[in-house]
Design a protein around this motif. Structure first.
Motif, PDB file in Angstrom:
ATOM      1  N   GLY A 119       0.823  -1.207   0.000  1.00  0.00           N
ATOM      2  CA  GLY A 119       0.000   0.000   0.000  1.00  0.00           C
ATOM      3  C   GLY A 119       0.854   1.252   0.000  1.00  0.00           C
ATOM      4  N   GLY A 120       0.300   2.347  -0.480  1.00  0.00           N
ATOM      5  CA  GLY A 120       1.032   3.604  -0.515  1.00  0.00           C
ATOM      6  C   GLY A 120       2.078   3.599  -1.605  1.00  0.00           C
ATOM      7  N   ASP A 121       3.090   4.451  -1.410  1.00  0.00           N
ATOM      8  CA  ASP A 121       4.146   4.589  -2.416  1.00  0.00           C
ATOM      9  C   ASP A 121       5.409   3.818  -2.054  1.00  0.00           C
ATOM     10  N   ASN A 122       5.342   2.976  -1.025  1.00  0.00           N
ATOM     11  CA  ASN A 122       6.559   2.255  -0.636  1.00  0.00           C
ATOM     12  C   ASN A 122       6.809   1.063  -1.555  1.00  0.00           C
ATOM     13  N   SER A 123       8.005   0.480  -1.394  1.00  0.00           N
ATOM     14  CA  SER A 123       8.430  -0.626  -2.257  1.00  0.00           C
ATOM     15  C   SER A 123       9.027  -1.743  -1.402  1.00  0.00           C
ATOM     16  N   ASP A 124       8.971  -2.942  -1.938  1.00  0.00           N
ATOM     17  CA  ASP A 124       9.665  -4.092  -1.350  1.00  0.00           C
ATOM     18  C   ASP A 124      10.850  -4.447  -2.243  1.00  0.00           C
ATOM     19  N   LEU A 125      11.986  -4.720  -1.610  1.00  0.00           N
ATOM     20  CA  LEU A 125      13.190  -5.123  -2.340  1.00  0.00           C
ATOM     21  C   LEU A 125      13.495  -6.578  -1.990  1.00  0.00           C
ATOM     22  N   ALA A 126      13.817  -7.365  -2.986  1.00  0.00           N
ATOM     23  CA  ALA A 126      14.089  -8.786  -2.749  1.00  0.00           C
ATOM     24  C   ALA A 126      15.138  -9.284  -3.726  1.00  0.00           C
ATOM     25  N   VAL A 127      16.004 -10.182  -3.232  1.00  0.00           N
ATOM     26  CA  VAL A 127      17.032 -10.774  -4.076  1.00  0.00           C
ATOM     27  C   VAL A 127      17.217 -12.228  -3.655  1.00  0.00           C
ATOM     28  N   LYS A 128      17.337 -13.102  -4.639  1.00  0.00           N
ATOM     29  CA  LYS A 128      17.536 -14.527  -4.350  1.00  0.00           C
ATOM     30  C   LYS A 128      19.011 -14.781  -4.050  1.00  0.00           C
ATOM     31  N   ILE A 129      19.249 -15.617  -3.035  1.00  0.00           N
ATOM     32  CA  ILE A 129      20.615 -15.958  -2.645  1.00  0.00           C
ATOM     33  C   ILE A 129      20.669 -17.447  -2.338  1.00  0.00           C
ATOM     34  N   GLN A 130      21.792 -18.064  -2.666  1.00  0.00           N
ATOM     35  CA  GLN A 130      21.941 -19.505  -2.455  1.00  0.00           C
ATOM     36  C   GLN A 130      23.319 -19.805  -1.885  1.00  0.00           C
ATOM     37  N   ASN A 131      23.348 -20.759  -0.962  1.00  0.00           N
ATOM     38  CA  ASN A 131      24.605 -21.293  -0.441  1.00  0.00           C
ATOM     39  C   ASN A 131      24.930 -22.560  -1.230  1.00  0.00           C
ATOM     40  N   PRO A 132      25.952 -22.539  -2.097  1.00  0.00           N
ATOM     41  CA  PRO A 132      26.230 -23.712  -2.939  1.00  0.00           C
ATOM     42  C   PRO A 132      27.000 -24.819  -2.220  1.00  0.00           C
ATOM     43  N   ASN A 133      27.387 -24.587  -0.984  1.00  0.00           N
ATOM     44  CA  ASN A 133      28.235 -25.539  -0.266  1.00  0.00           C
ATOM     45  C   ASN A 133      27.397 -26.597   0.451  1.00  0.00           C
ATOM     46  N   ALA A 134      27.868 -27.836   0.381  1.00  0.00           N
ATOM     47  CA  ALA A 134      27.138 -28.950   0.993  1.00  0.00           C
ATOM     48  C   ALA A 134      27.465 -29.132   2.466  1.00  0.00           C
ATOM     49  N   ASP A 135      28.575 -28.575   2.931  1.00  0.00           N
ATOM     50  CA  ASP A 135      28.956 -28.787   4.329  1.00  0.00           C
ATOM     51  C   ASP A 135      29.450 -27.505   5.000  1.00  0.00           C
ATOM     52  N   TRP A 136      28.972 -26.361   4.510  1.00  0.00           N
ATOM     53  CA  TRP A 136      29.305 -25.075   5.132  1.00  0.00           C
ATOM     54  C   TRP A 136      28.013 -24.333   5.464  1.00  0.00           C
ATOM     55  N   TYR A 137      28.001 -23.752   6.649  1.00  0.00           N
ATOM     56  CA  TYR A 137      26.878 -22.948   7.136  1.00  0.00           C
ATOM     57  C   TYR A 137      27.381 -21.519   7.316  1.00  0.00           C
ATOM     58  N   ALA A 138      26.533 -20.532   7.038  1.00  0.00           N
ATOM     59  CA  ALA A 138      26.996 -19.142   7.067  1.00  0.00           C
ATOM     60  C   ALA A 138      25.992 -18.240   7.769  1.00  0.00           C
ATOM     61  N   THR A 139      26.529 -17.265   8.499  1.00  0.00           N
ATOM     62  CA  THR A 139      25.745 -16.142   9.004  1.00  0.00           C
ATOM     63  C   THR A 139      26.379 -14.872   8.451  1.00  0.00           C
ATOM     64  N   PHE A 140      25.561 -13.849   8.224  1.00  0.00           N
ATOM     65  CA  PHE A 140      26.090 -12.657   7.566  1.00  0.00           C
ATOM     66  C   PHE A 140      25.131 -11.489   7.766  1.00  0.00           C
ATOM     67  N   ASP A 141      25.628 -10.290   7.454  1.00  0.00           N
ATOM     68  CA  ASP A 141      24.816  -9.078   7.442  1.00  0.00           C
ATOM     69  C   ASP A 141      24.526  -8.694   5.992  1.00  0.00           C
ATOM     70  N   TYR A 142      23.398  -8.012   5.790  1.00  0.00           N
ATOM     71  CA  TYR A 142      23.107  -7.515   4.444  1.00  0.00           C
ATOM     72  C   TYR A 142      22.297  -6.225   4.531  1.00  0.00           C
ATOM     73  N   PHE A 143      22.413  -5.423   3.482  1.00  0.00           N
ATOM     74  CA  PHE A 143      21.598  -4.219   3.340  1.00  0.00           C
ATOM     75  C   PHE A 143      21.528  -3.878   1.856  1.00  0.00           C
ATOM     76  N   PHE A 144      20.537  -3.077   1.501  1.00  0.00           N
ATOM     77  CA  PHE A 144      20.359  -2.678   0.109  1.00  0.00           C
ATOM     78  C   PHE A 144      20.849  -1.243  -0.079  1.00  0.00           C
TER      79      PHE A 144
END
Length: 318
Positions: A119-144
């Motif tokens: 609603g209104g004039d606001n927007s949603d931003l979205a981007v697809k991300i994938q972890n290609p590793n089979a035995d690595w787990y990750a935590t991280f920060d992100y911003f647009f």
């Protein structure tokens, strides 16, 4: 008469010896000290010869040990060192490419989608991300980043082989023509499932599949009445099919029109216990287009604080 004289002399000597033994001088050395001094004077040369002999024996021992060590090094140590040197030169050098192969691969990141907000004039931003590793787990920060503006920094995680969307909802700045996502403070952790449960025998795929076994069933989107900002209703059932209780489980709701992303939303379910099903109803304002609904559950199974302990009754093993 002579016999009496000899007897008197003997008696005098005995008396003299007794007097000497009982003698305690007021000043000067005692009898014991005098005897010790006399013994030292009589045996000093002999003791000196013994000391010299011991020193010679010790010197011979040290020199013999040194000569033996040098000979052993010459006949055995040098050939062994040469063999070790040859083995070291035969081992291939650890290259940058070798280290890179052992490290985790980078995320696969798509293009940023700019969608109408709720609603209104606001927007949603979205981007697809994938972890290609089979035995690595990750935590991280992100911003647009939108022009000169940036959104609030958020913390996220990715399980091994997990694919999800990073999103910023209701961005109220000028509608952007384009945007990009910045990912920072990535913390990679190689998965050690034995740290959680030895039954998996190092099988990361089985571990993730069993613990992240959460589904969204019966998804239904009910369009709102026509108007400028209609209120749509999304219903689904959150099911925890895993044998574990979780404090928080995220559900990312994707609307697609063909292969195009048409809308995105997110809902957090709190305290979802093993075997539990919860009916979820979400009000989604705004004009929504898209014929396909996809709901992606995401639970951090590597965060031990996200597990709710089981409540055991009396008489049960604890």
């Amino acid at each position: 008469m002579p016999k009496n004289k000899d007897a008197d002399n003997t008696s005098a000597e005995i008396k003299l010896n007794n007097n000497l033994k009982s003698y305690r001088p007021i000043e000067g050395p005692t009898n014991l000290q005098l005897n010790m001094g006399l013994w030292w004077v009589e045996h000093r040369a002999f003791l000196r010869r013994i000391l010299i002999g011991l020193l010679i024996l010790a010197s011979i021992s040290f020199w013999g040990y040194g000569i033996y060590g040098f000979a052993e090094y010459y006949y055995r140590g040098l050939p062994e060192e040469e063999q070790i040197s040859r083995l070291l030169t035969a081992v291939p050098a650890i290259s940058h490419d070798f280290i890179k192969r052992l490290a985790a691969d980078d995320f696969l990141v798509g293009n940023v989608n700019i969608l109408p907000g709720g609603g209104g004039d606001n927007s949603d931003l979205a981007v697809k991300i994938q972890n290609p590793n089979a035995d690595w787990y990750a935590t991280f920060d992100y911003f647009f980043v939108i022009g000169q503006n940036t959104t609030e920094t958020k913390r996220e995680f990715l399980l091994p082989k997990e694919e999800k969307y990073l999103a910023e909802f209701l961005y109220d700045g000028p509608k952007p023509a384009n945007a990009r996502v910045e990912i920072a403070n990535i913390n990679w952790s190689r998965v050690n499932v034995r740290e959680f449960d030895s039954l998996y025998q190092g099988n990361v795929e089985q571990f993730v599949k069993e613990r992240a076994n959460i589904e969204a069933a019966g998804a239904e989107l009910l369009p709102g009445s026509s108007g400028q900002d209609p209120l749509n209703t999304l219903n689904f059932i959150a099911e925890n099919n895993s044998p574990f209780n979780y404090w928080e489980v995220d559900f990312l709701i994707i609307l697609q029109s063909g292969s195009r992303l048409a809308g995105i939303n997110k809902y957090k379910v709190e305290q979802l216990k093993s075997g539990e099903s919860k009916k979820i109803s979400i009000i989604w304002p705004g004009r929504i287009s898209g014929s396909q609904i996809k709901i992606i559950p995401s639970v951090n199974i590597f965060d031990k604080s996200n597990y709710i302990p089981f409540e055991l009754g009396s008489g049960q093993l604890k």
